[in-house]
Design a protein around this motif. Structure first.
Motif, short mmCIF file in Angstrom:
data_model
loop_
_atom_site.label_atom_id
_atom_site.label_comp_id
_atom_site.label_asym_id
_atom_site.label_seq_id
_atom_site.Cartn_x
_atom_site.Cartn_y
_atom_site.Cartn_z
N VAL A 180 0.84 -1.19 0.00
CA VAL A 180 0.00 0.00 0.00
C VAL A 180 0.88 1.25 0.00
CG1 VAL A 180 -1.75 1.29 1.29
CG2 VAL A 180 -1.80 -1.21 1.29
N TYR A 181 0.55 2.21 -0.87
CA TYR A 181 1.18 3.54 -0.81
C TYR A 181 0.13 4.56 -0.38
CZ TYR A 181 5.07 1.50 -3.49
OH TYR A 181 6.11 0.74 -3.92
N ASP A 182 -0.75 4.92 -1.29
CA ASP A 182 -1.87 5.83 -1.11
C ASP A 182 -2.60 5.85 -2.45
OD1 ASP A 182 -2.25 6.83 1.48
OD2 ASP A 182 -0.77 8.43 1.26
N PRO A 183 -3.81 6.39 -2.54
CA PRO A 183 -4.51 6.40 -3.83
C PRO A 183 -3.81 7.27 -4.87
CG PRO A 183 -6.06 6.69 -2.02
CD PRO A 183 -4.68 6.81 -1.44
N ARG A 184 -4.16 7.02 -6.12
CA ARG A 184 -3.67 7.84 -7.22
C ARG A 184 -4.23 9.26 -7.12
NH1 ARG A 184 -1.13 5.37 -11.55
NH2 ARG A 184 -1.02 3.08 -11.40
N SER A 185 -3.55 10.18 -7.78
CA SER A 185 -3.93 11.58 -7.77
C SER A 185 -4.01 12.07 -9.22
CB SER A 185 -2.89 12.40 -7.00
OG SER A 185 -1.61 12.27 -7.63
N VAL A 186 -4.35 13.33 -9.39
CA VAL A 186 -4.28 13.96 -10.71
C VAL A 186 -3.31 15.13 -10.60
CG1 VAL A 186 -5.52 15.30 -12.45
CG2 VAL A 186 -6.58 13.26 -11.46
N ALA A 187 -2.14 14.98 -11.21
CA ALA A 187 -1.08 15.99 -11.13
C ALA A 187 -0.93 16.71 -12.46
CB ALA A 187 0.24 15.33 -10.75
N THR A 188 -0.64 18.01 -12.41
CA THR A 188 -0.44 18.81 -13.62
C THR A 188 0.98 19.34 -13.68
OG1 THR A 188 -1.14 20.88 -12.55
CG2 THR A 188 -2.86 19.53 -13.58
N ARG A 189 1.48 19.49 -14.89
CA ARG A 189 2.84 19.99 -15.08
C ARG A 189 2.88 21.51 -14.92
NH1 ARG A 189 3.12 22.66 -19.89
NH2 ARG A 189 1.53 22.15 -21.44
N LYS A 190 4.05 22.01 -14.65
CA LYS A 190 4.26 23.45 -14.66
C LYS A 190 3.97 24.00 -16.05
CE LYS A 190 7.60 24.00 -10.91
NZ LYS A 190 8.97 24.41 -10.53
N GLY A 191 3.26 25.11 -16.11
CA GLY A 191 2.91 25.69 -17.39
C GLY A 191 1.54 25.29 -17.88
N PHE A 192 0.93 24.27 -17.23
CA PHE A 192 -0.42 23.86 -17.65
C PHE A 192 -1.43 24.95 -17.34
CE2 PHE A 192 -4.45 21.51 -16.82
CZ PHE A 192 -4.67 21.08 -18.13
N GLY A 193 -1.22 25.63 -16.22
CA GLY A 193 -2.00 26.85 -15.98
C GLY A 193 -3.17 26.74 -15.04
N LYS A 194 -3.52 25.56 -14.56
CA LYS A 194 -4.65 25.49 -13.64
C LYS A 194 -4.56 24.24 -12.77
CE LYS A 194 -7.75 23.32 -17.04
NZ LYS A 194 -9.04 23.41 -17.75
N VAL A 195 -5.24 24.33 -11.64
CA VAL A 195 -5.38 23.19 -10.74
C VAL A 195 -6.63 22.42 -11.17
CG1 VAL A 195 -5.79 22.47 -8.35
CG2 VAL A 195 -4.28 24.42 -8.84
N ILE A 196 -6.52 21.10 -11.27
CA ILE A 196 -7.67 20.28 -11.64
C ILE A 196 -8.53 20.08 -10.39
CG2 ILE A 196 -8.43 18.05 -12.54
CD1 ILE A 196 -6.95 19.75 -14.59
N LYS A 197 -9.74 20.65 -10.42
CA LYS A 197 -10.64 20.51 -9.27
C LYS A 197 -11.81 19.57 -9.55
CE LYS A 197 -9.56 25.02 -7.26
NZ LYS A 197 -10.10 26.31 -6.74
N THR A 198 -12.27 19.55 -10.79
CA THR A 198 -13.39 18.68 -11.17
C THR A 198 -13.05 18.01 -12.51
OG1 THR A 198 -14.56 20.35 -12.47
CG2 THR A 198 -14.99 20.30 -10.08
N PRO A 199 -13.78 16.99 -12.88
CA PRO A 199 -13.53 16.34 -14.17
C PRO A 199 -13.62 17.31 -15.35
CG PRO A 199 -14.95 14.97 -12.83
CD PRO A 199 -14.81 16.26 -12.09
N ALA A 200 -14.47 18.32 -15.24
CA ALA A 200 -14.60 19.29 -16.33
C ALA A 200 -13.28 19.97 -16.64
CB ALA A 200 -15.66 20.33 -15.99
#
Length: 382
Positions: A180-200
């Protein structure tokens, strides 16, 4: 500084590490590093002890891993624990020989080597194990066994072992233990421009995934463009903008040097980012009954040690990633509801996966009940 496959520090230290490995073998050096003292005298003594153990053993179990011991601070895969536990429970009958991380392949190619008995045992992610043992890809159906505790409930249950392990065995493997580690996440690269908050927020996003049919469907349902990329090529894909994001657990992102490439990490908890130790089934059957029992007992003890290590690994990861400027976002109740509605296990798009991997929907529901039933094992959740 990024984690490396040799001790951190100057090029001279790395050259010294390589020299010691050449003179005394990787196992002796790895054990000495694990003990916290890397001197030639200590390595030589450890090498003598290991040679004696190997000479006295009736069976050699070569173990291949993907990660270095330094990376275990963020990803507690317990490779030295498993080695010691198997050797101790077998009272020296089995000797576990370590290999340099990545030297025998990573991901699915490593699974193939174990299947061919080139290597007796290895550890990879559930996702990279799934092409060779498709039933385990059930783990990657989202939002049903997605927390640490639900995952542990599931894989330690009689239902999982009765329904899934025979399918794994049919492909030439025996599961030793789950990590066990922890659940997967959704990570964005530098320059992508926004934090992913919802599937949209993922619509049109170029999103790197491993070799998992289920993970590909998750991000398609969320509106992203999922693209399988080999793990060894992922850092370059993120750095150069070929991919806008990726989904490992935060500990994996830290351990493999992504912290300075990332803008944000959203704790979506869609599926568990788990690993599995497995061995060649025919090799295991050839061992004495006492050796087989020792291998399984040592593996279960390692499982318990891993569960205890999860909180410290999480705290270390959060500290290091935050210091590097990575933003963490924990979805609100409303945002999490949107994630579940967009891609959760209740959606009809998952029915074919459930039938394919579990056999039929009734079996999947039996497994879901197991995930919801508290086991005797406790693990910290995010």
């Amino acid at each position: 500084m990024f984690a490396t496959r040799t001790p951190q520090g100057s090029g001279g230290n790395r050259r010294e590490f390589i020299r010691l490995v050449r003179n005394y073998g990787f196992t002796a050096v790895a054990l000495t590093v694990g003990g916290g003292l890397l001197t030639e005298e200590a390595v030589a003594q450890t090498a003598r002890e290991e040679q004696e153990r190997e000479k006295a053993a009736k069976s050699i179990m070569t173990m291949a891993v993907e990660y270095s011991l330094q990376q275990e601070r963020a990803l507690p895969q317990m490779q030295l624990n498993l080695k010691d536990n198997i050797q101790n429970f077998s009272r020296g009958e089995v000797y576990v020989r370590l290999q340099p991380p990545g030297s025998l392949g990573v991901g699915s190619p490593l699974v193939a080597k174990v299947q061919q008995n080139v290597v007796q045992t290895g550890i990879v992610s559930i996702s990279n194990f799934s092409p060779y043992a498709p039933a385990v890809d059930l783990i990657n159906i989202p939002y049903w066994a997605n927390t640490n505790q639900k995952y542990v409930n599931l894989v330690s249950s009689k239902a999982w072992r009765d329904e899934v392990h025979p399918r794994v065995n049919a492909n030439g493997f025996e599961v030793l233990t789950y990590i066990v580690y922890d659940p997967r996440s959704v990570a964005t690269r530098k320059g992508f421009g926004k934090v992913i908050k919802t599937p949209a927020d993922m619509r049109g996003m170029k999103f790197r995934i491993p070799s998992s049919q289920a993970l590909a469907q998750i991000y398609s349902l969320c509106g992203a463009n999922p693209t399988p990329v080999a793990w060894g090529e992922t850092a370059t894909a993120i750095r150069e903008g070929v991919a806008d994001g990726l989904d490992p657990t935060p500990g994996g992102l830290l351990a493999f040097g992504f912290k300075d490439m990332l803008h944000s990490v959203t704790l979506t908890q869609q599926v568990e980012d788990a690993q599995v130790y497995f061995c060649n089934l025919n090799w295991l059957k050839e061992q004495s009954s006492s050796a087989r029992d020792a291998i399984m007992a040592g593996s279960e003890t390692t499982f318990l040690q891993n569960l205890a290590a999860v909180p410290a690994a999480r705290a270390y990861t959060a500290d290091q990633m935050t210091r590097a400027g990575v933003q963490f976002h924990t979805p609100t109740d409303d945002e999490m509801k949107q994630w579940v509605e967009a891609c959760g296990a209740q959606r009809p798009e998952w029915d074919d996966f459930k039938k394919k991997f579990a056999g039929d929907i009734k079996v999947f529901e039996k497994l879901r009940e197991a995930a919801e039933t508290r086991s005797k094992f406790y693990v910290s959740d995010v």
